[in-house]
Design a protein around this motif. Sequence first.
Motif, short mmCIF file in Angstrom:
data_model
loop_
_atom_site.label_atom_id
_atom_site.label_comp_id
_atom_site.label_asym_id
_atom_site.label_seq_id
_atom_site.Cartn_x
_atom_site.Cartn_y
_atom_site.Cartn_z
N LEU A 1 0.81 -1.24 0.00
CA LEU A 1 0.00 0.00 0.00
C LEU A 1 0.84 1.29 0.00
CD1 LEU A 1 -2.74 -1.14 2.59
CD2 LEU A 1 -2.79 -1.39 0.09
N PRO A 2 1.75 1.43 -0.97
CA PRO A 2 2.56 2.66 -1.05
C PRO A 2 1.77 3.81 -1.68
CG PRO A 2 3.10 1.22 -2.87
CD PRO A 2 2.08 0.47 -2.04
N PHE A 3 2.14 5.01 -1.32
CA PHE A 3 1.46 6.22 -1.79
C PHE A 3 2.23 6.89 -2.93
CE2 PHE A 3 -0.12 5.59 2.46
CZ PHE A 3 -1.45 5.96 2.39
N GLY A 4 1.49 7.50 -3.85
CA GLY A 4 2.12 8.23 -4.94
C GLY A 4 1.13 9.19 -5.60
N THR B 1 -6.55 16.64 -13.21
CA THR B 1 -5.24 17.07 -12.73
C THR B 1 -4.62 15.98 -11.87
OG1 THR B 1 -6.37 18.10 -10.90
CG2 THR B 1 -5.83 19.51 -12.77
N MET B 2 -3.47 16.27 -11.31
CA MET B 2 -2.74 15.27 -10.55
C MET B 2 -3.53 14.82 -9.34
SD MET B 2 1.21 15.56 -9.36
CE MET B 2 1.59 16.83 -10.54
N ARG B 3 -3.50 13.50 -9.10
CA ARG B 3 -4.24 12.90 -8.00
C ARG B 3 -3.28 12.16 -7.09
NH1 ARG B 3 -9.57 12.71 -10.04
NH2 ARG B 3 -10.10 12.57 -7.83
N ILE B 4 -3.75 11.84 -5.89
CA ILE B 4 -2.93 10.96 -5.04
C ILE B 4 -3.60 9.59 -4.95
CG2 ILE B 4 -1.86 12.82 -3.76
CD1 ILE B 4 -3.66 12.37 -1.47
N GLY B 5 -2.78 8.57 -4.88
CA GLY B 5 -3.32 7.22 -4.89
C GLY B 5 -2.40 6.23 -4.20
N VAL B 6 -2.91 5.00 -4.14
CA VAL B 6 -2.17 3.89 -3.53
C VAL B 6 -2.03 2.80 -4.59
CG1 VAL B 6 -2.48 1.98 -1.91
CG2 VAL B 6 -2.73 4.33 -1.11
N LEU C 1 -7.35 8.04 -4.11
CA LEU C 1 -7.78 8.22 -2.72
C LEU C 1 -8.97 9.16 -2.57
CD1 LEU C 1 -4.50 8.23 -0.59
CD2 LEU C 1 -6.12 6.38 -1.00
N ARG C 2 -8.99 10.18 -3.39
CA ARG C 2 -10.11 11.12 -3.25
C ARG C 2 -11.39 10.49 -3.80
NH1 ARG C 2 -11.38 16.28 -5.26
NH2 ARG C 2 -9.69 16.27 -6.77
N ALA C 3 -11.25 9.79 -4.92
CA ALA C 3 -12.43 9.14 -5.52
C ALA C 3 -12.99 8.07 -4.57
CB ALA C 3 -12.05 8.51 -6.87
N ALA C 4 -12.09 7.45 -3.78
CA ALA C 4 -12.55 6.42 -2.85
C ALA C 4 -13.04 7.01 -1.53
CB ALA C 4 -11.41 5.43 -2.59
N GLY C 5 -13.02 8.32 -1.44
CA GLY C 5 -13.49 8.97 -0.21
C GLY C 5 -12.50 8.88 0.94
N LEU C 6 -11.24 8.63 0.62
CA LEU C 6 -10.22 8.43 1.66
C LEU C 6 -9.37 9.67 1.90
CD1 LEU C 6 -9.23 4.86 0.51
CD2 LEU C 6 -10.15 5.42 2.77
N ALA C 7 -9.50 10.69 1.06
CA ALA C 7 -8.73 11.92 1.24
C ALA C 7 -9.60 13.09 0.81
CB ALA C 7 -7.45 11.87 0.40
#
Lengths: 424, 424
Positions: free
Chosen positions: A31-34, A44-49, A58-64
């Motif tokens: 479960l690394p972040f990037g 635009t740029m997103r954050i994910g695992v 992460l934002r689409a999954a409601g986690l951020a």
Amino acid sequence: MTMLDTTHDASLQSWVPSANAADTDFPVQNLPFGRFSPKDGAQTMRIGVAIGDQILDLRAAGLADSDDMHTLMSAEASERQALRSKISQGLRLGSAQQATWANALIPMAQATLELPCEIRDYTDFYTGIHHATAVGTLFRPDNPLLPNYKWVPIAYHGRSSSIGVSGQKFFRPSAQTRNPQEDAPVLRPTQRLDYELELGVMIGIGNVSGDAIPIARAQQHAFGLVLLNDWSARDVQAWEYQPLGPFLAKNFASTISPWIVTMEALAPFHAPWTRPAGDPQPLAYLDDASHRAHGAFDITLEVFLQTEKMRETGLAHERLSSSNYRDAYWSVAQMIAHHTVNGCNLRAGDLLGTGTQSAPEPENAGSLLERTAGGRNPVTLKNGEQRIFLQDGDSVTMRAHCEREGFRRIGFGECEGTVLPARS
Amino acid sequence: MTMLDTTHDASLQSWVPSANAADTDFPVQNLPFGRFSPKDGAQTMRIGVAIGDQILDLRAAGLADSDDMHTLMSAEASERQALRSKISQGLRLGSAQQATWANALIPMAQATLELPCEIRDYTDFYTGIHHATAVGTLFRPDNPLLPNYKWVPIAYHGRSSSIGVSGQKFFRPSAQTRNPQEDAPVLRPTQRLDYELELGVMIGIGNVSGDAIPIARAQQHAFGLVLLNDWSARDVQAWEYQPLGPFLAKNFASTISPWIVTMEALAPFHAPWTRPAGDPQPLAYLDDASHRAHGAFDITLEVFLQTEKMRETGLAHERLSSSNYRDAYWSVAQMIAHHTVNGCNLRAGDLLGTGTQSAPEPENAGSLLERTAGGRNPVTLKNGEQRIFLQDGDSVTMRAHCEREGFRRIGFGECEGTVLPARS
């Protein structure tokens, strides 16, 4: 030391099938972040695992709440662990989140992987004693390991602007060099271009200016690790580095891997931190009992090379060397404690390089300078090509992974970069 | 070289009365940029221009769309000059803007001056040859000026996170030091805390990775200059600096002045750039005819000290030394051309320090290390106090100004910092 919990259970499987493949770097235990940009360009740029060959947005999954990685990285340890727990549970086989999170997955192949966060200050340490000794022998034959090495976690400040993510291509740099027989230096492309195999510590929680971080709490300030290739022009370095250290020899490009493997994911792979018999014991600010018990990490590091000719003839990258981060002379916690002992403030997004991690034996050195003994012993590749230093078109890939009986293997993904010919 | 225009006319007066005072650093001919927060706390950080003892809020005056200084700094030269022209005209006596812009003024005394922009990468050069020779003599008596000095604009990467604005207070740093008679280093507060008198170049227009900036265009990438105090712990430096350069000796604090004096404002104060007879001529990428004609700047630099005792007894800062940036061995344009010759990318908000600017004579050295010949010749202040290195409570102020027959004197404001006792 981070505690082990159910997120580390070797038996966990994910509803993302590729995460269960034996050879994936990104099982549900990692479960690394990037950060990533979908290739369709609409967002635009997103954050994910990373999970198998997919990315969980992460934002689409409601986690951020936002796509600001620094905010995520600087969360308190308990928050970080809670987030990891939530992600782990949601990605496990049979999770109630599967139906909704499936819509938050994007195949890695359809995304451009970006720098995992904006890099603020970059500091490069020199914690590989085998590297320091081997390089010291070449630069200062009479005096390879300086008297401070076994006391001070030696480091210098590096350049942030030219740090790129895996896939980085850069032009062979030109700078002043001066060969022994020359009266004056000449501006020309480097003839001694090298890689350096390093890990990078991504800082999460910062400290206020003036507040030293004690060794006992130092590791809590690390968010995770990435691979780092500290490309180096050895002829430039030899001419410029006195008295203030490397500058143009290093600041044209540095490459990191796109996924930050968190300290939580690395928790099963701690190792005792030791000093060779006869070496001085570190000063108290760099030492405590817990650090001795758990301060090191067992991480296998590898370098691979693919020449242009290999690429043209369909040959895959060939492994040049393998070493282990367990052999570092100074640990992650010691780097952080030392960096801040004078009150220097760290911030989320700072990167601390470990310095080149070479194994004790020359054939497993983490740079060509050492591997070839300063150019005297070329490396011969399987297709008959030889290398003293890097040639145009060479692609260097670094990989790392952790294995331990009773735990799932986790990996770092790739850190790849390619040398383009010098610009005329 | 930036062309002179009507904004440089010595006869210009402003409708802001304090800007017409003979001793102001900020007459209408200067117009430096900075950031501030109104002390009433109602507003976030703003960008503004110093005029006398007032600040013109650029957004309130309709001169900027945002408070993002990097955007303003990275505008093309023609845009920057147009903005300067507009501000100059609006602030002149009799301007039609007076009525509206008067509402966009805030007294400097009612504002907190902030760092003039977010600092990205910080690079510190070593362009003061008198400093390099004097310090070299102390660190390496046999070998003061290394063979590369007259060829390479020597530099190292510095630390951004700990750069503060004038008014910065910092704790005396603790770090490892090792005295000659000691068997092992000890963690303790530095006993040889020093200042370094420098200018800082704030980069405006960046360059793409791989694109070297030619000397002929280098100065266009500089947005302006600030004062820079590169605080240094000499005992820490001596123990740690081999082989990779200074680290904890410098990264606990660096102080800059709040106002960026633009290259446009400095246009009247260019000077010929010369090499002492017998010294090697620079390589072609560091040299051209226009640079020789105008590459240097005539800027007077001064350091002042106020001890705690002086403060308690109502004594003002006492001048310790005065030097001139004209004496630098390498120029602003040469620093930029050298930094990028290998393709290293600069960005708006990067800071390039010039290194300590000492005059040729020891009593006008820009650091105490030189001034006291490594501690052998204490400085005696007018009240009888002596200094070898800085004591707790000492406040160091740097100032700079430009004067030339036929032009209005302009100044840089202050760069002040105070040493607090080490934390226990």
